[in-house]
Write a protein that holds these residues in place. Structure first.
Motif, PDB file in Angstrom:
ATOM      1  N   ASN A  27       0.748  -1.249   0.104  1.00 35.98           N
ATOM      2  CA  ASN A  27       0.047   0.028   0.050  1.00 35.98           C
ATOM      3  C   ASN A  27       0.874   1.356  -0.071  1.00 35.98           C
ATOM      4  O   ASN A  27       0.428   2.376  -0.714  1.00 35.98           O
ATOM      5  N   ASP A  46      11.140   2.020   3.966  1.00 40.90           N
ATOM      6  CA  ASP A  46      10.933   0.727   4.230  1.00 40.90           C
ATOM      7  C   ASP A  46      11.898   0.148   5.052  1.00 40.90           C
ATOM      8  O   ASP A  46      13.131   0.354   4.495  1.00 40.90           O
ATOM      9  N   SER A  64      -5.119 -11.826  -4.891  1.00 47.77           N
ATOM     10  CA  SER A  64      -6.145 -11.777  -5.667  1.00 47.77           C
ATOM     11  C   SER A  64      -6.486 -10.370  -5.766  1.00 47.77           C
ATOM     12  O   SER A  64      -6.869  -9.701  -4.646  1.00 47.77           O
ATOM     13  N   VAL A 151      11.949   3.413  11.018  1.00 49.46           N
ATOM     14  CA  VAL A 151      11.653   4.582  11.610  1.00 49.46           C
ATOM     15  C   VAL A 151      11.297   4.320  12.927  1.00 49.46           C
ATOM     16  O   VAL A 151      10.595   3.081  13.321  1.00 49.46           O
ATOM     17  N   ASP A 304      -3.196  -2.313   5.986  1.00 49.36           N
ATOM     18  CA  ASP A 304      -3.206  -3.048   7.277  1.00 49.36           C
ATOM     19  C   ASP A 304      -2.913  -2.375   8.467  1.00 49.36           C
ATOM     20  O   ASP A 304      -3.431  -2.752   9.481  1.00 49.36           O
ATOM     21  N   LEU A 317      -5.631  -6.326   0.521  1.00 53.35           N
ATOM     22  CA  LEU A 317      -4.950  -5.731   0.044  1.00 53.35           C
ATOM     23  C   LEU A 317      -5.980  -4.731  -1.032  1.00 53.35           C
ATOM     24  O   LEU A 317      -5.666  -3.443  -1.134  1.00 53.35           O
TER      25      LEU A 317
HETATM   26  C1  LIG Z   1      -2.713 -15.537   4.290  1.00 56.09           C
HETATM   27  C2  LIG Z   1      -2.900 -14.162   3.750  1.00 56.09           C
HETATM   28  C3  LIG Z   1      -3.441 -14.148   2.409  1.00 56.09           C
HETATM   29  C4  LIG Z   1      -3.823 -12.915   1.745  1.00 56.09           C
HETATM   30  N1  LIG Z   1      -4.375 -12.845   0.434  1.00 56.09           N
HETATM   31  C5  LIG Z   1      -4.951 -11.823  -0.200  1.00 56.09           C
HETATM   32  C6  LIG Z   1      -5.586 -11.741  -1.226  1.00 56.09           C
HETATM   33  O1  LIG Z   1      -5.791 -12.815  -2.241  1.00 56.09           O
HETATM   34  N2  LIG Z   1      -5.954 -10.502  -1.894  1.00 56.09           N
HETATM   35  C7  LIG Z   1      -5.704  -9.537  -0.940  1.00 56.09           C
HETATM   36  O2  LIG Z   1      -6.257  -8.152  -1.542  1.00 56.09           O
HETATM   37  N3  LIG Z   1      -5.074  -9.232   0.102  1.00 56.09           N
HETATM   38  C8  LIG Z   1      -4.585 -10.508   0.862  1.00 56.09           C
HETATM   39  N4  LIG Z   1      -4.034 -10.637   1.822  1.00 56.09           N
HETATM   40  C9  LIG Z   1      -3.854  -9.388   2.597  1.00 56.09           C
HETATM   41  C10 LIG Z   1      -2.617  -8.624   2.180  1.00 56.09           C
HETATM   42  O3  LIG Z   1      -1.420  -9.376   2.194  1.00 56.09           O
HETATM   43  C11 LIG Z   1      -2.318  -7.254   3.127  1.00 56.09           C
HETATM   44  O4  LIG Z   1      -3.545  -6.667   2.933  1.00 56.09           O
HETATM   45  C12 LIG Z   1      -1.278  -6.361   2.465  1.00 56.09           C
HETATM   46  O5  LIG Z   1      -0.209  -7.208   2.298  1.00 56.09           O
HETATM   47  C13 LIG Z   1      -0.957  -5.383   3.559  1.00 56.09           C
HETATM   48  O6  LIG Z   1      -0.150  -4.274   2.642  1.00 56.09           O
HETATM   49  P1  LIG Z   1       0.572  -3.290   3.626  1.00 56.09           P
HETATM   50  O7  LIG Z   1       1.324  -2.666   2.555  1.00 56.09           O
HETATM   51  O8  LIG Z   1      -0.542  -2.413   4.162  1.00 56.09           O
HETATM   52  O9  LIG Z   1       1.444  -3.856   4.664  1.00 56.09           O
HETATM   53  P2  LIG Z   1       2.720  -4.809   4.646  1.00 56.09           P
HETATM   54  O10 LIG Z   1       2.846  -5.564   3.518  1.00 56.09           O
HETATM   55  O11 LIG Z   1       2.381  -5.439   6.064  1.00 56.09           O
HETATM   56  O12 LIG Z   1       3.602  -3.827   4.450  1.00 56.09           O
HETATM   57  C14 LIG Z   1       4.150  -3.117   5.685  1.00 56.09           C
HETATM   58  C15 LIG Z   1       5.649  -2.699   5.454  1.00 56.09           C
HETATM   59  O13 LIG Z   1       6.072  -1.664   6.481  1.00 56.09           O
HETATM   60  C16 LIG Z   1       7.238  -1.765   6.848  1.00 56.09           C
HETATM   61  N5  LIG Z   1       7.608  -1.397   8.163  1.00 56.09           N
HETATM   62  C17 LIG Z   1       7.186  -1.730   9.262  1.00 56.09           C
HETATM   63  N6  LIG Z   1       7.498  -1.073  10.258  1.00 56.09           N
HETATM   64  C18 LIG Z   1       8.320  -0.102   9.804  1.00 56.09           C
HETATM   65  C19 LIG Z   1       9.138   0.831  10.376  1.00 56.09           C
HETATM   66  N7  LIG Z   1       9.449   1.157  11.835  1.00 56.09           N
HETATM   67  N8  LIG Z   1       9.942   1.497   9.289  1.00 56.09           N
HETATM   68  C20 LIG Z   1      10.099   1.271   8.104  1.00 56.09           C
HETATM   69  N9  LIG Z   1       9.326   0.424   7.337  1.00 56.09           N
HETATM   70  C21 LIG Z   1       8.486  -0.257   8.298  1.00 56.09           C
HETATM   71  C22 LIG Z   1       7.705  -3.366   6.561  1.00 56.09           C
HETATM   72  O14 LIG Z   1       8.972  -3.512   6.398  1.00 56.09           O
HETATM   73  C23 LIG Z   1       6.636  -3.694   5.320  1.00 56.09           C
HETATM   74  O15 LIG Z   1       7.280  -3.641   4.292  1.00 56.09           O
HETATM   75  C24 LIG Z   1      -3.625 -11.809   2.409  1.00 56.09           C
HETATM   76  C25 LIG Z   1      -3.351 -11.830   3.921  1.00 56.09           C
HETATM   77  C26 LIG Z   1      -2.826 -12.956   4.343  1.00 56.09           C
HETATM   78  C27 LIG Z   1      -2.272 -13.018   5.813  1.00 56.09           C
END
Ligand SMILES: Cc1cc2nc3c(=O)[nH]c(=O)nc-3n(C[C@H](O)[C@H](O)[C@H](O)COP(=O)(O)OP(=O)(O)OC[C@H]3O[C@@H](n4cnc5c(N)ncnc54)[C@H](O)[C@@H]3O)c2cc1C
Length: 420
Positions: A27, A46, A64, A151, A304, A317
């Protein structure tokens, strides 16, 4: 255009970026690209080193993406990088099941032919999606990516926010956005509490290769122990998200590959012929975690970090990308009107747009999981009757298909396929 009164030009010019995004998972990059498209200067920090993730082989993780998410990715320049690597989802079949019997005769069937927009969604592997985000960010002159940087602290004042990295470096901006996942430190440091609970389930995640083609059909088998999703990948491969009660999942994960497949086969059934592993095996403990506010002074939460949901409908996602579309639109429009886009009244527009929607969906997925993850015969009969009724009503079925495709509700412009 008028300058906002509480944000003198001298302060703005000193800041490293207009917007600082903590988290470059999925995201974070999407938001950076959307904001940069509107002329804003963005820095993404990141903790994970970017090249390692982009250059990884297939590790079994895939998502998906709903049809509306594809539209957003097209507008922000990511889709062309993955268009040839995705698998369209043409049909979804959901059925009640028991290990040993494989797929029961399906009781819900959604076909993309019932809507006009094309496939309901697309499966994409994590490595391809992330590499596409990275390539698009690297090509954007107003995005700075600091990967492998964490961070550790943040502070806000009337005009902006300052973060401190583990290296000691400090960065400032007018707004901080937490895209740092379910355990968001950005939210914690801002004093935003969370609500939620653990499901007592863990998702076993991997990919399998099979003898027969999947024909673009996604399957969801509702087992008493938890749902099993079989999602089509390019070629004769499928992504598996197999939820089990946590103790059992831990035991299954500890098995060797051959015994793991022997545990999966009775649940999977033989409708795709023989199966073998085609990806690394992961586990994810499943919980619901909702931030009690999506905003704070000079701060917003996205993806998330705002809402971690059950993966039962593969919507996590997709929900995050809706946040991205909404926040980018609110901020860019505020900027164009000459407002201070980090001001609370501007951020409140984002919260009002997204918070009810995400909470309702998160609780909806929670209910579906509770309703289906049990073997109570009365509940089984009730849900089979309910689903049978949905299946028999074309208007209702069409509505479900549009929801799965992410086409319902108050869609931000990027999710309508339009520039902001
Ligand atoms: C089993 C499973 C299956 C899934 N399947 C699907 C699907 O089919 N379709 C769908 O839409 N969603 C799916 N999801 C959900 C999806 O994976 C998440 O919603 C998505 O990955 C969230 O992305 P994000 O960028 O919000 O967070 P994240 O991908 O968790 O990224 C967070 C980032 O923040 C960074 N970070 C954390 N703290 C710090 C800090 N202090 N300083 C710097 N960087 C930091 C981390 O390194 C990481 O890169 C699934 C989830 C699971 C558990």
């Amino acid at each position: 255009m008028d300058k906002a009164p509480d944000c003198p030009i001298i302060t703005r010019m000193k800041q490293d970026a207009d917007i600082l995004i903590v988290g470059g998972g999925l995201n974070g990059p999407a938001l950076a690209l959307a904001l940069a498209g509107g002329g804003l200067r963005v820095t993404v920090v990141d903790a994970r080193p970017a090249p390692a993730r982009a250059e990884a082989g297939f590790d079994g993780r895939a998502y998906s993406l709903a049809h509306a998410s594809k539209r957003l990715l097209s507008v922000i320049g990511v889709w062309p990088h993955i268009a040839d690597l995705v698998q369209p989802i043409l049909e979804i079949k959901a059925s009640d099941g028991h290990a040993g019997t494989g797929a029961a005769p399906f009781f819900l069937h959604f076909d993309h032919a019932e809507i006009e927009e094309g496939p309901m969604g697309f499966m994409v592997e994590d490595r391809h999606l992330y590499a596409a985000f990275l390539a698009a960010m690297q090509a954007a002159p107003n995005i700075t990516l600091l990967s492998g940087e964490t961070v550790t602290a943040q502070s806000t004042d009337q005009t902006g926010v300052t973060v401190t990295l583990a290296s000691g470096r400090q960065l400032s901006a007018r707004l901080l956005v937490g895209c740092d996942g379910r355990a968001s430190g950005t939210a914690q440091r801002a004093g935003i509490s969370r609500s939620g609970w653990a499901y007592g389930q863990t998702a076993l995640v991997t990919a399998v290769e099979h003898d027969r083609p999947h024909n673009g059909i996604a399957h969801q088998f509702f087992m008493p122990q938890g749902p099993l999703a079989i999602l089509p990948l390019p070629g004769n491969r499928s992504s598996i998200v197999w939820s089990e009660e946590t103790t059992r999942a831990t035991q299954i994960q500890a098995l060797n590959d051959s015994d793991y497949l022997n545990a999966l086969r009775p649940r999977f059934g033989d409708f795709l012929g023989n199966i073998k592993l085609a990806g690394t095996r992961f586990t994810y403990p499943l919980n619901l975690t909702l931030a009690n506010s999506f905003i704070a002074p000079r701060l917003a939460l996205v993806g998330d970090a705002a809402h971690g949901v059950h993966p039962i409908a593969g919507q996590g996602l997709n929900l995050g990308l809706r946040d991205v579309g909404a926040l980018a639109q609110v901020l860019i429009e505020a900027q164009r009107r000459g407002e201070d886009f980090g001001a609370v009244d501007v951020l409140e527009r984002y919260q009002q747009w997204r918070r009810f929607d995400t909470t309702a969906l998160a609780l909806g997925m929670d209910s579906v999981n509770r309703l289906f993850s049990n073997d109570n015969p009365l509940l089984r009969m009730a849900r089979d009757l309910g689903m049978g009724a949905v299946n028999a009503m074309p208007a209702l079925r069409r509505r479900f298909i549009r929801t799965a495709a992410g086409l319902d509700g108050d869609l931000p412009r990027l999710l309508q396929g339009q520039q902001i």
